[in-house]
Design a protein around this motif. Structure first.
Motif, mmCIF file in Angstrom:
data_model
loop_
_atom_site.group_PDB
_atom_site.id
_atom_site.type_symbol
_atom_site.label_atom_id
_atom_site.label_comp_id
_atom_site.label_asym_id
_atom_site.label_seq_id
_atom_site.Cartn_x
_atom_site.Cartn_y
_atom_site.Cartn_z
ATOM 1 N N LYS A 63 0.807 -1.217 0.000
ATOM 2 C CA LYS A 63 0.000 0.000 0.000
ATOM 3 C C LYS A 63 0.844 1.273 0.000
ATOM 4 C CE LYS A 63 -3.956 -2.089 0.319
ATOM 5 N NZ LYS A 63 -4.888 -2.115 -0.769
ATOM 6 N N GLY A 64 2.164 1.129 0.218
ATOM 7 C CA GLY A 64 3.039 2.298 0.250
ATOM 8 C C GLY A 64 2.991 3.064 1.555
ATOM 9 N N HIS A 65 2.562 2.404 2.635
ATOM 10 C CA HIS A 65 2.459 3.040 3.946
ATOM 11 C C HIS A 65 3.735 2.794 4.749
ATOM 12 C CE1 HIS A 65 -1.861 3.928 3.627
ATOM 13 N NE2 HIS A 65 -1.927 2.782 2.961
ATOM 14 N N ALA A 66 3.993 3.682 5.689
ATOM 15 C CA ALA A 66 5.124 3.514 6.594
ATOM 16 C C ALA A 66 4.746 2.525 7.696
ATOM 17 C CB ALA A 66 5.506 4.856 7.208
ATOM 18 N N ILE A 67 5.744 1.951 8.310
ATOM 19 C CA ILE A 67 5.520 1.012 9.419
ATOM 20 C C ILE A 67 5.153 1.816 10.658
ATOM 21 C CG2 ILE A 67 6.653 -0.642 10.942
ATOM 22 C CD1 ILE A 67 8.259 -1.581 8.526
ATOM 23 N N ASN A 68 4.030 1.455 11.295
ATOM 24 C CA ASN A 68 3.586 2.183 12.485
ATOM 25 C C ASN A 68 4.299 1.658 13.733
ATOM 26 O OD1 ASN A 68 2.281 -0.202 13.159
ATOM 27 N ND2 ASN A 68 0.299 0.500 12.423
ATOM 28 N N ASP A 69 4.032 2.287 14.869
ATOM 29 C CA ASP A 69 4.729 1.946 16.114
ATOM 30 C C ASP A 69 4.455 0.516 16.564
ATOM 31 O OD1 ASP A 69 5.786 4.476 16.188
ATOM 32 O OD2 ASP A 69 4.265 5.273 17.557
ATOM 33 N N MET A 70 3.203 0.070 16.428
ATOM 34 C CA MET A 70 2.857 -1.279 16.879
ATOM 35 C C MET A 70 3.560 -2.335 16.029
ATOM 36 S SD MET A 70 -0.832 -3.111 17.391
ATOM 37 C CE MET A 70 -1.255 -2.059 18.757
ATOM 38 N N THR A 71 3.592 -2.133 14.725
ATOM 39 C CA THR A 71 4.272 -3.092 13.851
ATOM 40 C C THR A 71 5.769 -3.079 14.114
ATOM 41 O OG1 THR A 71 2.554 -2.776 12.184
ATOM 42 C CG2 THR A 71 4.593 -3.793 11.455
ATOM 43 N N ALA A 72 6.346 -1.906 14.358
ATOM 44 C CA ALA A 72 7.774 -1.819 14.681
ATOM 45 C C ALA A 72 8.077 -2.570 15.984
ATOM 46 C CB ALA A 72 8.204 -0.371 14.791
ATOM 47 N N ALA A 73 7.187 -2.444 16.967
ATOM 48 C CA ALA A 73 7.371 -3.172 18.230
ATOM 49 C C ALA A 73 7.266 -4.672 18.004
ATOM 50 C CB ALA A 73 6.341 -2.710 19.258
ATOM 51 N N ASN A 74 6.327 -5.118 17.156
ATOM 52 C CA ASN A 74 6.205 -6.549 16.856
ATOM 53 C C ASN A 74 7.425 -7.069 16.112
ATOM 54 O OD1 ASN A 74 3.778 -7.050 18.136
ATOM 55 N ND2 ASN A 74 2.563 -6.497 16.348
ATOM 56 N N ILE A 75 7.977 -6.267 15.201
ATOM 57 C CA ILE A 75 9.195 -6.676 14.499
ATOM 58 C C ILE A 75 10.319 -6.874 15.501
ATOM 59 C CG2 ILE A 75 10.989 -5.893 12.908
ATOM 60 C CD1 ILE A 75 8.742 -4.524 11.287
ATOM 61 N N GLN A 76 10.444 -5.944 16.437
ATOM 62 C CA GLN A 76 11.494 -6.059 17.452
ATOM 63 C C GLN A 76 11.284 -7.297 18.318
ATOM 64 O OE1 GLN A 76 11.410 -5.296 21.053
ATOM 65 N NE2 GLN A 76 13.605 -5.561 21.164
ATOM 66 N N LYS A 77 10.028 -7.599 18.671
ATOM 67 C CA LYS A 77 9.739 -8.767 19.504
ATOM 68 C C LYS A 77 10.065 -10.074 18.797
ATOM 69 C CE LYS A 77 5.960 -6.844 22.247
ATOM 70 N NZ LYS A 77 4.512 -6.924 22.485
ATOM 71 N N VAL A 78 9.678 -10.192 17.523
ATOM 72 C CA VAL A 78 9.849 -11.472 16.842
ATOM 73 C C VAL A 78 11.272 -11.702 16.354
ATOM 74 C CG1 VAL A 78 7.432 -11.591 16.147
ATOM 75 C CG2 VAL A 78 9.111 -10.646 14.559
ATOM 76 N N THR A 79 12.090 -10.645 16.327
ATOM 77 C CA THR A 79 13.469 -10.819 15.852
ATOM 78 C C THR A 79 14.504 -10.783 16.965
ATOM 79 O OG1 THR A 79 13.662 -8.438 15.413
ATOM 80 C CG2 THR A 79 12.963 -9.835 13.584
ATOM 81 N N ARG A 80 14.090 -10.506 18.179
ATOM 82 C CA ARG A 80 15.048 -10.300 19.269
ATOM 83 C C ARG A 80 15.928 -11.520 19.542
ATOM 84 N NH1 ARG A 80 12.591 -8.736 24.837
ATOM 85 N NH2 ARG A 80 11.586 -7.286 23.448
ATOM 86 N N TYR A 81 15.357 -12.696 19.689
ATOM 87 C CA TYR A 81 16.136 -13.870 20.088
ATOM 88 C C TYR A 81 16.305 -14.897 18.977
ATOM 89 C CZ TYR A 81 15.428 -12.029 24.752
ATOM 90 O OH TYR A 81 15.416 -11.217 25.842
ATOM 91 N N ARG A 82 15.722 -14.684 17.843
ATOM 92 C CA ARG A 82 15.787 -15.650 16.747
ATOM 93 C C ARG A 82 17.090 -15.459 15.972
ATOM 94 N NH1 ARG A 82 11.574 -17.982 13.038
ATOM 95 N NH2 ARG A 82 10.091 -17.272 14.574
#
Length: 123
Positions: A63-82
């Motif tokens: 859609k050409g939208h920027a990543i919002n705060d909630m999605t950025a937080a989820n990205i950080q959560k799912v990539t932290r220990y993997r």
């Protein structure tokens, strides 16, 4: 199950300080309204939050939208220990982008079966 628990699963969570499972609540079955949930191991190959985050990022990019705060937080959560998390996330995002380009999001229609088929609807 014990060899798997003390083998590959032990290695996967050796450096993680806690939080090995996630409870995903589901809609209750309409007839009996019993609470339902899925208990999953985090950072595994079938991690639901990882897949949903990848799908969200693919949708936002489409859609050409920027990543919002909630999605950025989820990205950080799912990539932290993997291990290799950023590359795995990009690969999964690519899969969702390919599905979107083909016009197929990979979702089949789910037909709910009645638990008590002989009872009339309560509505």
């Amino acid at each position: 199950m014990l060899p798997k628990l003390f083998g590959p699963l032990r290695e996967r969570y050796a450096n993680r300080p806690g939080g090995y499972t996630r409870v995903l609540r589901m809609e209750p079955v309409r007839e009996d309204q019993a609470p339902s949930a899925i208990l999953e191991l985090v950072d595994g190959p079938k991690d639901m939050r990882f897949a949903l985050t990848a799908r969200t990022v693919a949708h936002l990019r489409e859609k050409g939208h920027a990543i919002n705060d909630m999605t950025a937080a989820n990205i950080q959560k799912v990539t932290r220990y993997r291990p290799n998390a950023e590359q795995d996330l990009e690969n999964m995002i690519g899969k969702f982008e390919t599905l979107a380009a083909d016009g197929d999001y990979g979702v089949e229609e789910v037909v709910k079966k009645r638990v008590y088929p002989d009872l009339p609807d309560s509505r």
